[in-house]
Scaffold this active site. Structure first.
Site, mmCIF file in Angstrom:
data_model
loop_
_atom_site.group_PDB
_atom_site.id
_atom_site.type_symbol
_atom_site.label_atom_id
_atom_site.label_comp_id
_atom_site.label_asym_id
_atom_site.label_seq_id
_atom_site.Cartn_x
_atom_site.Cartn_y
_atom_site.Cartn_z
ATOM 1 N N GLY A 9 0.762 -1.253 -0.034
ATOM 2 C CA GLY A 9 0.034 -0.061 -0.063
ATOM 3 C C GLY A 9 0.804 1.000 0.055
ATOM 4 O O GLY A 9 0.771 2.041 0.961
ATOM 5 N N SER A 11 0.840 3.498 -2.421
ATOM 6 C CA SER A 11 0.487 4.664 -3.447
ATOM 7 C C SER A 11 0.095 5.892 -2.875
ATOM 8 O O SER A 11 -0.065 6.987 -3.445
ATOM 9 C CB SER A 11 -0.561 4.088 -4.203
ATOM 10 O OG SER A 11 -1.835 3.702 -3.342
ATOM 11 N N SER A 12 -0.176 5.839 -1.637
ATOM 12 C CA SER A 12 -0.612 7.123 -0.830
ATOM 13 C C SER A 12 -0.204 7.039 0.833
ATOM 14 O O SER A 12 0.224 5.917 1.155
ATOM 15 C CB SER A 12 -1.969 7.422 -1.175
ATOM 16 O OG SER A 12 -2.781 6.371 -0.398
ATOM 17 N N GLY A 13 -0.399 8.036 1.203
ATOM 18 C CA GLY A 13 -0.277 7.996 2.857
ATOM 19 C C GLY A 13 0.879 7.599 3.571
ATOM 20 O O GLY A 13 2.117 7.727 3.062
ATOM 21 N N ILE A 14 0.610 6.427 4.446
ATOM 22 C CA ILE A 14 1.904 6.334 5.361
ATOM 23 C C ILE A 14 2.621 5.401 4.728
ATOM 24 O O ILE A 14 3.978 5.197 4.759
ATOM 25 C CB ILE A 14 1.061 5.482 6.705
ATOM 26 C CG1 ILE A 14 0.388 6.452 7.654
ATOM 27 C CG2 ILE A 14 2.211 4.527 7.380
ATOM 28 C CD1 ILE A 14 -0.499 5.638 8.778
ATOM 29 N N SER A 129 -2.816 0.147 14.601
ATOM 30 C CA SER A 129 -3.680 1.745 15.026
ATOM 31 C C SER A 129 -3.539 1.735 16.325
ATOM 32 O O SER A 129 -3.767 0.849 17.373
ATOM 33 C CB SER A 129 -4.875 1.614 14.125
ATOM 34 O OG SER A 129 -5.526 2.913 14.554
ATOM 35 N N TYR A 142 -13.547 -2.210 11.595
ATOM 36 C CA TYR A 142 -12.288 -1.553 11.317
ATOM 37 C C TYR A 142 -11.381 -1.807 12.791
ATOM 38 O O TYR A 142 -10.234 -2.550 12.809
ATOM 39 C CB TYR A 142 -12.050 -0.233 11.128
ATOM 40 C CG TYR A 142 -10.782 0.375 10.997
ATOM 41 C CD1 TYR A 142 -10.056 0.280 9.959
ATOM 42 C CD2 TYR A 142 -10.355 1.277 11.865
ATOM 43 C CE1 TYR A 142 -8.789 0.937 9.725
ATOM 44 C CE2 TYR A 142 -8.920 1.803 11.814
ATOM 45 C CZ TYR A 142 -8.184 1.527 10.765
ATOM 46 O OH TYR A 142 -6.949 2.125 10.777
HETATM 47 N N1 LIG Z 1 -4.753 7.634 8.614
HETATM 48 C C1 LIG Z 1 -4.942 7.302 9.833
HETATM 49 O O1 LIG Z 1 -5.331 8.029 10.717
HETATM 50 C C2 LIG Z 1 -4.249 5.875 10.403
HETATM 51 C C3 LIG Z 1 -4.092 5.854 11.728
HETATM 52 C C4 LIG Z 1 -3.539 4.448 12.127
HETATM 53 C C5 LIG Z 1 -3.373 3.368 11.284
HETATM 54 N N2 LIG Z 1 -3.616 3.424 10.001
HETATM 55 C C6 LIG Z 1 -3.375 2.616 9.161
HETATM 56 O O2 LIG Z 1 -2.281 2.890 8.209
HETATM 57 C C7 LIG Z 1 -2.583 2.019 6.999
HETATM 58 C C8 LIG Z 1 -2.412 3.127 5.976
HETATM 59 O O3 LIG Z 1 -3.558 4.166 5.818
HETATM 60 P P1 LIG Z 1 -3.320 5.553 5.193
HETATM 61 O O4 LIG Z 1 -4.033 6.444 6.295
HETATM 62 O O5 LIG Z 1 -2.175 5.704 4.797
HETATM 63 O O6 LIG Z 1 -4.316 5.188 3.966
HETATM 64 P P2 LIG Z 1 -4.583 5.413 2.289
HETATM 65 O O7 LIG Z 1 -3.867 6.925 2.049
HETATM 66 O O8 LIG Z 1 -5.614 5.281 2.273
HETATM 67 O O9 LIG Z 1 -3.570 4.093 1.883
HETATM 68 C C9 LIG Z 1 -3.907 2.857 1.790
HETATM 69 C C10 LIG Z 1 -2.947 1.932 0.978
HETATM 70 O O10 LIG Z 1 -3.551 0.797 1.052
HETATM 71 C C11 LIG Z 1 -3.587 0.245 -0.152
HETATM 72 N N3 LIG Z 1 -4.711 -0.774 -0.372
HETATM 73 C C12 LIG Z 1 -5.940 -0.680 0.088
HETATM 74 N N4 LIG Z 1 -6.599 -1.921 0.066
HETATM 75 C C13 LIG Z 1 -5.867 -2.815 -0.545
HETATM 76 C C14 LIG Z 1 -5.586 -4.190 -1.024
HETATM 77 N N5 LIG Z 1 -6.871 -4.839 -0.993
HETATM 78 N N6 LIG Z 1 -4.503 -4.609 -1.582
HETATM 79 C C15 LIG Z 1 -3.351 -3.805 -1.661
HETATM 80 N N7 LIG Z 1 -3.215 -2.787 -1.401
HETATM 81 C C16 LIG Z 1 -4.414 -2.070 -0.598
HETATM 82 C C17 LIG Z 1 -3.806 1.394 -0.986
HETATM 83 O O11 LIG Z 1 -3.250 1.084 -2.397
HETATM 84 P P3 LIG Z 1 -4.091 0.879 -3.838
HETATM 85 O O12 LIG Z 1 -5.428 1.742 -3.642
HETATM 86 O O13 LIG Z 1 -3.091 1.829 -4.475
HETATM 87 O O14 LIG Z 1 -3.914 -0.546 -4.058
HETATM 88 C C18 LIG Z 1 -2.933 2.583 -0.280
HETATM 89 O O15 LIG Z 1 -1.758 2.781 -0.960
HETATM 90 C C19 LIG Z 1 -3.583 1.541 7.268
HETATM 91 O O16 LIG Z 1 -3.569 -0.053 7.657
HETATM 92 C C20 LIG Z 1 -4.489 2.190 8.162
HETATM 93 O O17 LIG Z 1 -5.346 1.308 8.942
HETATM 94 C C21 LIG Z 1 -4.097 4.856 9.542
#
Ligand SMILES: NC(=O)c1ccc[n+]([C@@H]2O[C@H](COP(=O)([O-])OP(=O)(O)OC[C@H]3O[C@@H](n4cnc5c(N)ncnc54)[C@H](OP(=O)(O)O)[C@@H]3O)[C@@H](O)[C@H]2O)c1
Length: 265
Positions: A9, A11-14, A129, A142
């Site tokens: 994952g 492509s964006s974010g973390i 998380s 979630y």
């Molecule tokens: N943002 C927060 O506040 C927060 C806090 C704590 C933990 N987290 C955790 O951090 C992680 C990343 O979150 P983020 O905030 O960076 O979100 P995000 O920007 O939406 O990134 C999510 C990533 O997951 C990938 N993804 C989603 N479904 C997938 C699948 N079936 N197979 C492969 N890749 C998949 C997406 O890639 P594609 O769509 O390009 O495939 C994207 O690169 C998650 O596990 C989230 O639960 C987030």
């Protein structure tokens, strides 16, 4: 020493911030996306992956091994949020949440372990998380998927320690990413939950907007993988540092007031 790292994952974010930072630090990084044609990768190699598919997982790991000849670190980051009252969420929607957030991690770990066991070394870093410690109202599944990551990772830590493989869970609080854009909402709604669900969903959006930058989480992942003896848990952000401690020491009704205020429920 430079390590070969696979970040799911990216492509964006973390995931993107992590892949970029590790590449800048001289590690050989492979990041993943479900849409390889569309995603940007700066300094790292992008590979196609859908963590819900056994074939896709095998193909991704094989590609990394054929290009790099080794795999030292797996960062399980791919995930999304499912919102809706528990009663509104169908079993199919809840299973889909687990298929990505939990079984996606399990599939990836199972795919890399034969390589790591053979090498007698390796690092697995799971992005958990704060929601794996304290619940997000109207994000019950979630939350459950992140609690599952905690228990699974802890068991794995014990099992892999004698084999020279470390397991870490990164526990960020709110992080300012576009996670809300990919949020799935339970399809069937019940009127009884309408006002409070709407408030909770908006509050979550506001909290994410006010969250720490994804680069802060990336720095913690870097710290874990560059450590000789990575810790089992790393908390990132003031909220992630304090909420779990408060949950341990405060009477539940008092702690719950804080959660209800945070999510406007
Ligand atoms: N943002 C927060 O506040 C927060 C806090 C704590 C933990 N987290 C955790 O951090 C992680 C990343 O979150 P983020 O905030 O960076 O979100 P995000 O920007 O939406 O990134 C999510 C990533 O997951 C990938 N993804 C989603 N479904 C997938 C699948 N079936 N197979 C492969 N890749 C998949 C997406 O890639 P594609 O769509 O390009 O495939 C994207 O690169 C998650 O596990 C989230 O639960 C987030």
């Amino acid at each position: 020493m430079s390590q070969t790292v696979l970040v799911t994952g990216a492509s964006s974010g973390i995931g993107q911030a992590t892949a970029q930072l590790l590449a800048e630090r001289g590690h050989r990084v492979f990041g993943t996306t479900r849409k390889p044609g569309a995603a940007q990768a700066s300094g790292f190699t992008m590979v196609g992956l859908d963590v819900r598919s056994d074939d896709s997982v095998r193909g991704c790991v094989d590609q990394v091994l054929s290009q790099a000849g080794r795999l030292d670190v797996l960062v399980n980051n791919a995930g999304y949020t499912l919102m809706g009252a528990a009663e509104e969420t169908s079993v199919a929607e809840a299973k889909a949440q687990f298929e990505t957030n939990f079984f996606g991690v399990v599939r990836m770990v199972n795919a890399v372990l034969p390589v790591m066991r053979k090498a007698g070394a390796g690092k697995i870093v799971n992005i958990g998380s704060l929601a794996g410690i304290t619940a997000i109202p109207f994000g019950g599944f979630y939350t459950a998927s992140k609690f599952a990551i905690e228990g699974y990772s802890e068991a794995l830590w014990h099992e892999l320690r004698p084999l020279g493989i470390s397991v870490s869970v990164i526990e960020p609080g709110f992080v300012h990413t576009a996670i809300g854009d990919a949020t799935q909402v339970a399809e069937s709604t019940l009127q009884a939950y309408d006002p409070v669900r709407t408030r909770a969903t908006s509050a979550l959006g506001r909290q994410v907007k006010g969250g720490i930058p994804p680069e802060a989480v990336a720095k913690t992942v870097l710290r874990a993988i560059e450590s000789r003896t990575p810790s089992l848990r790393y908390r990132v952000g003031t909220d992630a540092a304090w909420f779990p401690r408060l949950k341990q020491v405060m009477p539940w009704p008092l702690f719950a007031v804080g959660v209800r205020r945070t999510f406007d429920v």
